[in-house]
Motif scaffolding. Sequence first.
Motif, mmCIF file in Angstrom:
data_model
loop_
_atom_site.group_PDB
_atom_site.id
_atom_site.type_symbol
_atom_site.label_atom_id
_atom_site.label_comp_id
_atom_site.label_asym_id
_atom_site.label_seq_id
_atom_site.Cartn_x
_atom_site.Cartn_y
_atom_site.Cartn_z
ATOM 1 N N ALA A 54 0.876 -1.283 0.017
ATOM 2 C CA ALA A 54 0.136 -0.073 -0.022
ATOM 3 C C ALA A 54 0.815 1.422 0.032
ATOM 4 O O ALA A 54 2.078 1.246 0.358
ATOM 5 N N PRO A 55 0.526 2.471 -0.464
ATOM 6 C CA PRO A 55 1.151 3.553 -0.491
ATOM 7 C C PRO A 55 1.317 4.050 0.893
ATOM 8 O O PRO A 55 0.427 3.846 1.808
ATOM 9 N N SER A 56 2.337 4.893 1.318
ATOM 10 C CA SER A 56 2.650 5.361 2.567
ATOM 11 C C SER A 56 1.646 6.585 2.883
ATOM 12 O O SER A 56 1.786 7.713 2.534
ATOM 13 N N LEU A 57 0.718 6.365 3.856
ATOM 14 C CA LEU A 57 -0.176 7.244 4.252
ATOM 15 C C LEU A 57 0.772 8.152 5.475
ATOM 16 O O LEU A 57 0.486 9.351 5.498
ATOM 17 N N GLU A 58 1.501 7.471 5.943
ATOM 18 C CA GLU A 58 2.481 8.317 6.748
ATOM 19 C C GLU A 58 3.031 9.502 6.143
ATOM 20 O O GLU A 58 3.346 10.473 6.573
ATOM 21 N N ARG A 59 3.923 9.129 4.886
ATOM 22 C CA ARG A 59 4.346 9.949 4.120
ATOM 23 C C ARG A 59 3.570 11.367 3.909
ATOM 24 O O ARG A 59 3.895 12.467 3.693
ATOM 25 N N LEU A 60 2.280 10.801 3.437
ATOM 26 C CA LEU A 60 1.408 11.714 2.717
ATOM 27 C C LEU A 60 0.824 12.724 4.076
ATOM 28 O O LEU A 60 0.526 13.880 3.728
ATOM 29 N N ARG A 61 0.774 11.925 5.361
ATOM 30 C CA ARG A 61 0.152 13.041 6.301
ATOM 31 C C ARG A 61 1.508 13.879 6.545
ATOM 32 O O ARG A 61 1.199 14.982 6.729
ATOM 33 N N LEU A 62 2.646 13.645 6.341
ATOM 34 C CA LEU A 62 3.726 14.393 6.816
ATOM 35 C C LEU A 62 3.820 15.593 5.587
ATOM 36 O O LEU A 62 4.237 16.964 6.083
ATOM 37 N N GLN A 63 3.639 15.034 4.498
ATOM 38 C CA GLN A 63 3.393 16.237 3.644
ATOM 39 C C GLN A 63 2.525 16.892 3.755
ATOM 40 O O GLN A 63 2.499 18.560 3.629
ATOM 41 N N THR A 64 1.289 16.609 4.169
ATOM 42 C CA THR A 64 0.170 17.510 4.634
ATOM 43 C C THR A 64 0.360 18.369 5.778
ATOM 44 O O THR A 64 0.063 19.658 5.645
ATOM 45 N N TYR A 65 1.301 17.754 6.749
ATOM 46 C CA TYR A 65 1.525 18.693 7.633
ATOM 47 C C TYR A 65 2.364 20.064 7.509
ATOM 48 O O TYR A 65 2.020 21.348 7.886
ATOM 49 N N LEU A 66 3.420 19.724 6.428
ATOM 50 C CA LEU A 66 4.286 20.872 6.002
ATOM 51 C C LEU A 66 3.120 21.691 5.088
ATOM 52 O O LEU A 66 3.632 23.019 5.317
ATOM 53 N N LEU A 67 2.631 21.299 4.331
ATOM 54 C CA LEU A 67 1.764 22.222 3.574
ATOM 55 C C LEU A 67 0.681 23.046 4.366
ATOM 56 O O LEU A 67 0.526 24.346 3.998
ATOM 57 N N MET A 68 0.012 22.423 5.385
ATOM 58 C CA MET A 68 -0.658 23.097 6.413
ATOM 59 C C MET A 68 0.128 24.312 6.955
ATOM 60 O O MET A 68 -0.369 25.417 7.294
ATOM 61 N N ALA A 69 1.205 23.878 7.452
ATOM 62 C CA ALA A 69 2.026 24.815 8.238
ATOM 63 C C ALA A 69 2.392 26.062 7.373
ATOM 64 O O ALA A 69 2.343 27.331 7.853
ATOM 65 N N LEU A 70 2.814 25.771 5.938
ATOM 66 C CA LEU A 70 3.170 26.886 5.099
ATOM 67 C C LEU A 70 1.758 27.674 4.837
ATOM 68 O O LEU A 70 1.965 28.987 4.992
ATOM 69 N N CYS A 71 0.714 26.960 4.448
ATOM 70 C CA CYS A 71 -0.456 27.677 4.495
ATOM 71 C C CYS A 71 -0.905 28.716 5.598
ATOM 72 O O CYS A 71 -1.357 29.892 5.538
ATOM 73 N N ASP A 72 -0.666 28.168 6.872
ATOM 74 C CA ASP A 72 -1.035 28.810 8.057
ATOM 75 C C ASP A 72 -0.168 30.193 8.162
ATOM 76 O O ASP A 72 -0.673 31.268 8.480
ATOM 77 N N LEU A 73 1.069 30.041 7.742
ATOM 78 C CA LEU A 73 1.979 31.166 7.681
ATOM 79 C C LEU A 73 1.578 32.082 6.625
ATOM 80 O O LEU A 73 1.452 33.535 7.039
ATOM 81 N N MET A 74 1.219 31.652 5.604
ATOM 82 C CA MET A 74 0.579 32.530 4.447
ATOM 83 C C MET A 74 -0.666 33.221 4.884
ATOM 84 O O MET A 74 -0.765 34.353 4.576
ATOM 85 N N ILE A 75 -1.351 32.559 5.417
ATOM 86 C CA ILE A 75 -2.608 33.195 5.989
ATOM 87 C C ILE A 75 -2.547 34.111 6.840
ATOM 88 O O ILE A 75 -2.974 35.220 6.895
ATOM 89 N N ILE A 76 -1.643 33.974 7.882
ATOM 90 C CA ILE A 76 -1.352 35.333 8.828
ATOM 91 C C ILE A 76 -0.727 36.141 8.208
ATOM 92 O O ILE A 76 -1.233 37.523 8.324
#
Length: 480
Positions: free
Chosen positions: A37-59
């Motif tokens: 199966a594909p690694s959902l852990e890797r996808l979760r980590l990528q999503t966390y990084l994207l969320m953090a970047l979006c949060d800073l851009m939102i601020i």
Amino acid sequence: MASANRLDSRVPAGDANAMNTHVNISPWRGTAIRPFAPSLERLRLQTYLLMALCDLMIIMGSFMISGALREGNFLLPTAMRQALLLMPMFAVLALYNRTYSAQALTRASFAISRVISAIMLATGLLLFVTFYAKMSEDFSRIAFTVGTALSILLMSALRIFIVRYVRSNWGPGAQNVLIIDDGGPKVASPHAYTVNVGDNRLDIGFDDPRALDRLGRYVENMDRVIVSCPMEKRKHWAFFLRAAGIDGEVVTEVGRELGAIGLRQHKTFTSMIVSAKPLNLRNRAVKRFIDFSVAALSLIVLAPLLLVVALLIKLQDGGPVFFVQRRMGRGNRFFGMYKFRSMTVARSDADGIQSASRDDDRITPIGRIIRKTSIDELPQLLNVLKGDMSLVGPRPHALGSQAGEKLFWEVDVRYWHRHSLRPGLTGLAQIRGYRGATDCEMDLSMRLQADLEYIANWSPWRDLYIMLLTVRVLVHEKAF
């Protein structure tokens, strides 16, 4: 073939074969084998990084809008200063209050509460700092209030969108769960893969590394593995789940004799947690970042040396530059480990049955030099980039390696547990001088004890310490 059952919400749109995902368990031939199966852990980590970047851009964007509303200037200096001070404070607090966690990907209420608490704590800290630094007179209260409120609103909307996307595409738990049916109670879990031991030839033993590799291909990329088996097989499965270095559970109603480290209640059954990954996601991400960064930089710096060595090996006898040998890696899975070829082509030992000796006539003149200086190990930096190996970890062994007259795993069955982490170019055993031929069982026992100690007490600082001390043992009396 392995059956892989998921509810429709776990199947990507348009993928007609997703319900029958299987792993190719052909004999190892040095080629890549697709995980179960594909690694959902890797996808979760990528999503966390994207969320953090979006949060800073939102601020930043929110305070730009607040400046425009306040004085018609998107780059209002006071608003920009507020945003630039608020962003790092928010980032630090968000990392420590689980704003970026698996639960924040699957529960909108949790995700929104975490992000609101993080930004409110950050704004409170900012106000405290500016007050005591006597900077508050330069701040626009209206711009600060509007910027903060808009940040909360937009971040909350982002969480709702992400949770809906994740639950729709990855399932309600955003995890890969594998149920292994080995004749125990019938269990079912929504959004889980299910494989039958008999149908998929997953019977494993302490003396069969190929069977362990086969099991390793199934549990690769799994966040949790649940085994349903008879009472007499529970200790057996608990041992191998620990050896694989995964979060493993065994279906049972009693857990005393296995030393369960926790219980998990499911809707239709109860399972004991009998194994856990040695490192959590944050530590694995830190270790992988160090590995990739140092390996990439090292390859660039060492490129001239690597090219010269490759040329000398080629000119010596015209044979291949690299020697690729099957080794046992993380999760007891096979991988091809790269080395500069130091032996004659005809007498290279693919299975590592015969350890190199001081006067080994299989070693070429160039090979003797690169083995003595450990240069022959440098191509393993490519294994580090690929993710097969780490810079620091238990050294991978060839399957035919022996301590005295016994194979390594025949000396101590805990040998399989050293594969719960990625193998390393160097390790605690190496800096303690445990390298070279294993002429007796004690030679392996000392290495194994050091490897298990390293796994139990990992830290990034210890990795850096081991890498620094490795310089002292690059040229070693047992390096031949």
